[in-house]
Design an enzyme around this catalytic site. Structure first.
Site, short mmCIF file in Angstrom:
data_model
loop_
_atom_site.label_atom_id
_atom_site.label_comp_id
_atom_site.label_asym_id
_atom_site.label_seq_id
_atom_site.Cartn_x
_atom_site.Cartn_y
_atom_site.Cartn_z
N SER A 28 0.83 -1.20 0.00
CA SER A 28 0.00 0.00 0.00
C SER A 28 0.86 1.25 0.00
O SER A 28 2.00 1.23 0.48
CB SER A 28 -0.89 0.02 1.25
OG SER A 28 -0.12 0.33 2.41
N ASP A 29 0.33 2.34 -0.56
CA ASP A 29 0.92 3.63 -0.23
C ASP A 29 0.72 3.82 1.26
O ASP A 29 -0.18 3.22 1.88
CB ASP A 29 0.27 4.74 -1.04
CG ASP A 29 1.16 5.97 -1.16
OD1 ASP A 29 2.12 6.09 -0.36
OD2 ASP A 29 0.89 6.82 -2.02
N TRP A 30 1.54 4.66 1.85
CA TRP A 30 1.56 4.79 3.30
C TRP A 30 0.23 5.40 3.79
O TRP A 30 -0.05 6.57 3.56
CB TRP A 30 2.74 5.62 3.73
CG TRP A 30 3.98 4.83 4.03
CD1 TRP A 30 4.75 4.94 5.16
CD2 TRP A 30 4.62 3.82 3.25
NE1 TRP A 30 5.82 4.06 5.11
CE2 TRP A 30 5.75 3.35 3.94
CE3 TRP A 30 4.32 3.24 2.02
CZ2 TRP A 30 6.59 2.36 3.47
CZ3 TRP A 30 5.15 2.23 1.53
CH2 TRP A 30 6.27 1.80 2.25
N GLY A 31 -0.60 4.56 4.43
CA GLY A 31 -1.90 5.00 4.91
C GLY A 31 -3.02 4.83 3.92
O GLY A 31 -4.11 5.37 4.12
N ALA A 32 -2.80 4.04 2.86
CA ALA A 32 -3.81 3.91 1.81
C ALA A 32 -4.85 2.84 2.08
O ALA A 32 -5.81 2.72 1.33
CB ALA A 32 -3.13 3.61 0.46
#
Length: 762
Positions: free
Chosen positions: A230-234
């Site tokens: 994931s993108d960070w926090g996605a």
């Protein structure tokens, strides 16, 4: 850890498997000590290593180890050179290996849909073929050093406004042909170790929990073998994301979502199966990272800085170089006295703002490079201040000082651009204008010295209202830590500029394809321009632009011979053209091949880039340039059958120096892919006539009708060209009983059955 990850996987508990699929902190994964599974580190890129110096438990934007800051993608894309991108990738891989980093987060290859996107500095182009080729070069280079890359942001991440929630609402054709095509090329050509899913939703579904995107397309269609992070926090819903095909959530959730996954896997067989897949892929990634030999360094700082300087010089686009006193103003004469004006010359902006911010090993400035050995021939005035709160009287004084200096010198080199406060990750621009104070400064300089070179520093294109009033304009982008010296190399003629625009420079923001559909509202952004993105839009509308896609000048000139096109056994096209350096100095020409069918049943752009090559040619010499257009790149997405289809027929192949500087052209016939659609009562007469079985039968019927002495009405309907065109869209089911058509419902049903293979032919 053993090289047999599946053996390790079978020994793990559900809780241990779940722990492998999320971060331990901000930058590292969880290990399982009892099973010999180590933690690995992922760090930001993509144009340099951004590894946190201390504990990896927070974002740490300002505390990373020194690393080479290479030109960001906005500049690298302008080289049109995947081999040069691969050399940058090798250097990134070396620096990552020295720091024991397993995966560097990059490259980013999202399409520059609008020049307003705040993250355009981190993306390559408005064109998917160019983006995919440069991206594949970077990935290949990085991974040659035993370090993984993370292809991002998958997918349709084309704005920063509401980026965590907004839905990119895209029809199937543009989604496949424009926004996914570059990712497909990188996956198939380079197999990145990881792919990073984006924050946004696509047609209402979060990318992180979209099984169509992460499994059906990425893995089943394209054959991706790696791990999806994931993108960070996605991650919106961890369990849904896991089942969809997301393998690793970053950063750490403190164990909260691990517990959710473990609980769901204990009671739900599909979740348990998805967890096994994700944990297995994580173990594969750890094993890959473990096979890299230990690298102690030290980093060859000077060699990497030299590479950064070479790449920066290759990234600078010479937009304009008109005659001044009978000769082009650039390159600058070594004897000319220079007024170097603009704070960017002394305080360069060499990278974009946000998560990709690199702590450079050193930074060159254009002022220092131009002043070296020049004595009093070079003088400097800042001209303006970066701080928007600077009082008006101070700005007036700065402008007056610069104008006085410009009046006293042979040439004024004026550095203009955008600060980090005006474009950065995290927000989109509201316009494409340079700051008013800078434009006022330029006007005042032009008034006292018409011999002006404008040098631009920007991560995305800006409007150029002054272009007709200055003889030379240099687009210097954000060039990394060696950009200052590279800019001086180009201005002085040490480097012959060879870069080309990877995105169109429009006259006005109102002219751009996404205008009115960017950044959307209420959580949705409609991609209303469809496939006509970037130069496709301007060309289809025959719209004037400041500078077209692919444009860039040189200090020499190039002449093109005739183009020849042949179809290879593979179905690919080979395009050859002789290119002669007709000037008096060596240089590079970016030869570009565009293609389009002469006629099409669907909307197509007038031309689309399909192949290119950056070719070095000594003065007075000729090189035969060979370009390969992949057959698959000629295809459009056929929404009727949900697959790419190559239309049969004649294609016009254009070869030139930009999308609007075509130097040679040829036509080639392509054998198309067969598309056989089942006929129904709702199919049109045109559909039926085009059908390989039903078509000849109906054509025979119409011919018989025309020849019938009693078929006057029939002949009128099908014999008149205008009427025939009107009837082409007529549903065949409504022909039954239509006056004069001579066909009933039973006959039509039989014909449809025969066409679809459901009944024997009579």
């Amino acid at each position: 850890m053993t090289d047999r990850p599946q053996d390790v996987l079978s020994s793990l508990s559900i809780e241990e498997k779940a722990s492998l699929t999320s971060g331990a902190d901000f930058w590292t994964t969880k290990g399982v000590e009892s099973a010999g599974i180590p933690s690995i580190m992922l760090t930001d890129g993509p144009h340099g290593l951004r590894k946190q110096e201390a504990e990896s438990d927070h974002l740490g934007l300002g505390a990373s180890v020194p690393a080479t800051c290479f030109p960001p993608a906005t500049a690298l894309g302008s080289t049109f050179d995947p081999e040069l991108a691969a050399r940058v990738g090798v250097a990134l891989g070396v620096e990552s290996a020295i720091e024991d980093v397993a995966v560097i987060l990059g490259p980013g290859i999202n399409i520059k849909r609008s020049p307003l996107c705040g993250r355009n500095f981190e993306y390559v182009s408005e064109d998917p073929i160019l983006s995919g080729a440069i991206g594949a070069g970077l990935v290949t280079g990085i991974q040659s050093q035993g370090v993984g890359s993370s292809l991002k942001h998958f997918a349709a991440n084309n704005q920063e406004s509401d980026r965590m929630r907004a839905s990119s609402d895209i029809d199937p054709r543009p989604l496949r042909e424009i926004y996914l095509r570059g990712f497909e090329r990188v996956v198939k050509d380079a197999q990145p170790w990881t792919v990073m899913c984006s924050y946004n939703r696509i047609n209402g579904v979060y990318a992180s929990e979209d099984p169509w995107l992460l499994t059906e397309v990425l893995r089943d269609e394209w054959g991706f073998e790696g791990l999806v992070v994931s993108d960070w926090g996605a991650v919106n819903d961890r369990v849904a994301a896991l089942v969809a095909g997301l393998d690793l959530e970053m950063p750490s959730s403190g164990g909260r979502t691990d517990a959710q996954v473990a609980a769901a896997a204990a009671s739900d067989a599909p979740v348990a199966a998805a967890l096994d897949l994700a944990a297995g892929r994580m173990l594969d990634l750890v094993a890959k990272a473990g096979r890299r030999p230990a690298v102690d360094g030290p980093l060859d700082v000077e060699a990497h800085h030299a590479l950064a300087r070479e790449v920066a010089g290759r990234s600078i686009v010479l937009l304009k170089n008109d005659d001044a006193d009978g000769a082009p103003l650039l390159p600058l004469s070594l004897s000319a006295s220079l007024a170097v004006i603009g704070e960017f010359a002394r305080t360069p902006r060499y990278q974009g703002g946000g998560s990709s911010h690199i702590n450079p090993t050193r930074v060159d400035t254009a002022l220092d490079a131009l002043s070296e050995g020049a004595g009093d021939r070079v003088a400097f005035a800042p001209g303006f201040a970066f701080d928007p709160q600077t009082p008006a009287d101070q700005l007036d004084a700065l402008r007056d000082e610069a104008v006085a200096l410009a009046a006293s010198r042979d040439v004024a080199v004026v550095f203009l651009g955008l600060t980090e406060a005006e474009e950065s990750e995290g927000f989109d621009r509201e316009h494409i204008d340079l700051p008013a104070a800078q434009l006022a400064l330029l006007d005042a300089v032009i008034a006292v010295n018409p011999r002006v070179v404008v040098v631009l520093s920007n991560g995305a294109v800006v409007a150029l209202p002054f272009v007709d009033r200055v003889p030379a304009v240099v687009e210097a982008w954000l060039l990394g830590q060696a950009g200052g010296s590279a800019t001086a190399d180009v201005l002085r003629g040490i480097v012959n500029p060879s870069a080309r625009l990877a995105e169109t420079i429009p006259l006005r923001i109102e002219d751009t394809p996404a205008y009115g559909n960017f950044p959307g509202s209420f959580g949705h952004v409609r991609y209303g321009e469809g496939i006509l993105v970037g130069y496709r839009w301007y060309d289809a509308r025959r719209m004037a632009v400041a500078y077209p896609f692919g444009h860039g000048l040189s200090y020499t000139s190039f002449a093109y011979g005739d183009a020849a096109v042949s179809v290879q056994a593979s179905g690919d096209l080979q395009v050859t053209v002789a290119v002669t350096n007709s000037g008096d100095r060596g240089g590079r020409e970016v030869v570009q091949a565009y293609a389009a069918p002469v006629s099409s049943i669907v909307e197509r752009a007038p031309r689309e880039l399909k192949a290119f090559a950056s070719v070095e040619i000594p003065a007075g010499e000729t090189r035969e340039v060979s370009l390969v257009i992949r057959r698959e790149d000629l295809a459009y997405w056929d929404v009727r059958v949900d697959r790419f289809v190559v239309e049969g027929g004649d294609y016009r192949i254009e070869v030139g120096a930009s999308s609007r500087d075509i130097r040679a052209a040829a036509t080639v016939e392509i054998v198309g892919d067969e598309v056989r659609l089942p006929l129904t009562a709702e199919s049109s007469i045109a559909d039926m006539l085009a059908h390989p079985v039903a078509g000849p039968i109906m054509q025979e019927q119409f011919t018989a009708m025309r020849e019938s002495a009693d078929g006057a009405m029939d002949a009128g309907i099908m014999g008149d060209e205008a009427i025939a065109k009107m009837m082409a869209s007529f549903p065949i089911g409504r022909l039954a009983g239509f006056p004069g058509m001579g066909v009933d419902g039973e006959q039509l049903a039989q014909l449809i059955a025969v066409a679809n293979g459901d009944a024997p032919s009579a």
